[in-house]
Design a protein around this motif. Structure first.
Motif, mmCIF file in Angstrom:
data_model
loop_
_atom_site.group_PDB
_atom_site.id
_atom_site.type_symbol
_atom_site.label_atom_id
_atom_site.label_comp_id
_atom_site.label_asym_id
_atom_site.label_seq_id
_atom_site.Cartn_x
_atom_site.Cartn_y
_atom_site.Cartn_z
ATOM 1 N N TRP A 153 0.440 -0.966 -0.240
ATOM 2 C CA TRP A 153 -0.111 0.057 0.286
ATOM 3 C C TRP A 153 0.792 1.591 -0.008
ATOM 4 C CZ3 TRP A 153 -4.975 -1.352 -1.136
ATOM 5 C CH2 TRP A 153 -5.459 -2.615 -0.326
ATOM 6 N N ASP A 163 -0.210 4.022 -1.416
ATOM 7 C CA ASP A 163 -0.017 5.341 -1.061
ATOM 8 C C ASP A 163 -0.424 5.118 -0.359
ATOM 9 O OD1 ASP A 163 -1.582 2.808 -2.221
ATOM 10 O OD2 ASP A 163 -3.706 4.054 -2.922
ATOM 11 N N GLN A 164 -0.387 4.375 0.863
ATOM 12 C CA GLN A 164 -1.093 5.009 2.344
ATOM 13 C C GLN A 164 0.283 4.851 3.568
ATOM 14 O OE1 GLN A 164 -3.237 2.266 3.851
ATOM 15 N NE2 GLN A 164 -4.588 2.173 2.548
ATOM 16 N N ASP A 166 1.081 14.576 -1.657
ATOM 17 C CA ASP A 166 -0.125 13.705 -3.401
ATOM 18 C C ASP A 166 0.683 13.009 -3.357
ATOM 19 O OD1 ASP A 166 -2.077 14.523 -4.836
ATOM 20 O OD2 ASP A 166 -0.680 15.465 -6.468
ATOM 21 N N VAL A 167 -0.649 11.442 -3.390
ATOM 22 C CA VAL A 167 0.472 10.662 -3.918
ATOM 23 C C VAL A 167 -0.264 9.947 -5.220
ATOM 24 C CG1 VAL A 167 0.814 8.279 -3.419
ATOM 25 C CG2 VAL A 167 1.593 10.129 -2.048
ATOM 26 N N LYS A 168 -0.078 9.351 -6.541
ATOM 27 C CA LYS A 168 -0.973 8.592 -7.579
ATOM 28 C C LYS A 168 -0.265 7.829 -7.615
ATOM 29 C CE LYS A 168 -1.826 9.675 -12.128
ATOM 30 N NZ LYS A 168 -1.115 9.684 -13.040
ATOM 31 N N LEU A 169 -1.416 6.252 -7.259
ATOM 32 C CA LEU A 169 -0.293 4.766 -7.530
ATOM 33 C C LEU A 169 -1.277 4.557 -9.093
ATOM 34 C CD1 LEU A 169 -0.064 2.057 -4.878
ATOM 35 C CD2 LEU A 169 -1.433 1.871 -6.802
ATOM 36 N N SER A 170 -0.517 4.187 -9.910
ATOM 37 C CA SER A 170 -1.054 3.158 -11.444
ATOM 38 C C SER A 170 -0.199 1.720 -10.737
ATOM 39 C CB SER A 170 -0.540 3.737 -12.187
ATOM 40 O OG SER A 170 -0.903 4.976 -12.250
ATOM 41 N N TYR A 179 3.625 -1.972 -8.565
ATOM 42 C CA TYR A 179 2.785 0.033 -8.684
ATOM 43 C C TYR A 179 3.855 1.068 -9.090
ATOM 44 C CZ TYR A 179 0.097 -2.997 -5.301
ATOM 45 O OH TYR A 179 -0.232 -3.793 -5.040
ATOM 46 N N VAL A 197 5.025 5.343 -9.051
ATOM 47 C CA VAL A 197 4.192 5.948 -7.973
ATOM 48 C C VAL A 197 4.670 7.305 -7.861
ATOM 49 C CG1 VAL A 197 3.859 6.426 -5.484
ATOM 50 C CG2 VAL A 197 3.889 4.352 -5.876
ATOM 51 N N GLN A 198 3.448 8.360 -7.927
ATOM 52 C CA GLN A 198 4.288 10.029 -7.800
ATOM 53 C C GLN A 198 3.478 10.435 -6.408
ATOM 54 O OE1 GLN A 198 3.359 12.096 -11.685
ATOM 55 N NE2 GLN A 198 2.659 14.147 -10.645
ATOM 56 N N ALA A 199 4.834 10.491 -6.292
ATOM 57 C CA ALA A 199 4.415 11.365 -4.907
ATOM 58 C C ALA A 199 4.554 12.822 -4.971
ATOM 59 C CB ALA A 199 4.546 10.559 -3.236
#
Length: 138
Positions: free
Chosen positions: A68, A70-71, A80-84, A127, A129-131
């Protein structure tokens, strides 16, 4: 600075293919250091994270995982977190349309599922991730 990092300048950190090779404590230290920079300047992190099932592919090479991210990242200070997930519409790059492709098969399954219901194989996920974060939290 000799290393090129200037804390007062906006910064992008790219940890592609790196973080899962580190022991847990070192990986968390790197992520915390980057997150701490969000208090100083606008900071962006681009990284890929393996889930626990993926690290089982090589117990000697892969150490750090997050099911996780994004957590995890907001708990460290990112706002700000974007997960793909590889194969998601925003991360398939037109290459993953084969229904037998591992990542395509996992797209519709919730991340809480550990083994694929069709055949019992481990759900190995990668994953993207852009944070980001900034001193004012935006």
């Amino acid at each position: 600075m000799e290393s090129g990092f200037i804390p007062e300048k906006n910064t992008v950190w790219i940890l592609e293919g790196i973080i899962y090779y580190l022991p847990h404590s070192q990986a968390m230290g790197v992520l915390k250091t980057i997150a701490d920079n969000c208090r100083i300047t606008h900071t962006v992190l681009l990284a890929d994270f393996m889930n626990k099932q993926s690290t089982a592919l090589s117990a000697t090479n892969y150490h750090f995982y997050s099911d996780w991210p994004d957590q995890l990242l907001p708990s460290l200070g990112f706002s700000d977190v974007k997960l793909s997930q590889i194969g998601d519409p925003d991360a398939d790059y037109g290459l993953l349309h084969d229904p037998h492709n591992l990542f395509n098969r996992l797209r519709g399954l919730p991340r809480s599922i550990q083994n694929h219901p069709d055949d019992g194989t481990p759900c190995r996920r990668l994953y993207l991730v852009q944070a980001s974060g900034s001193p004012n939290g935006s």
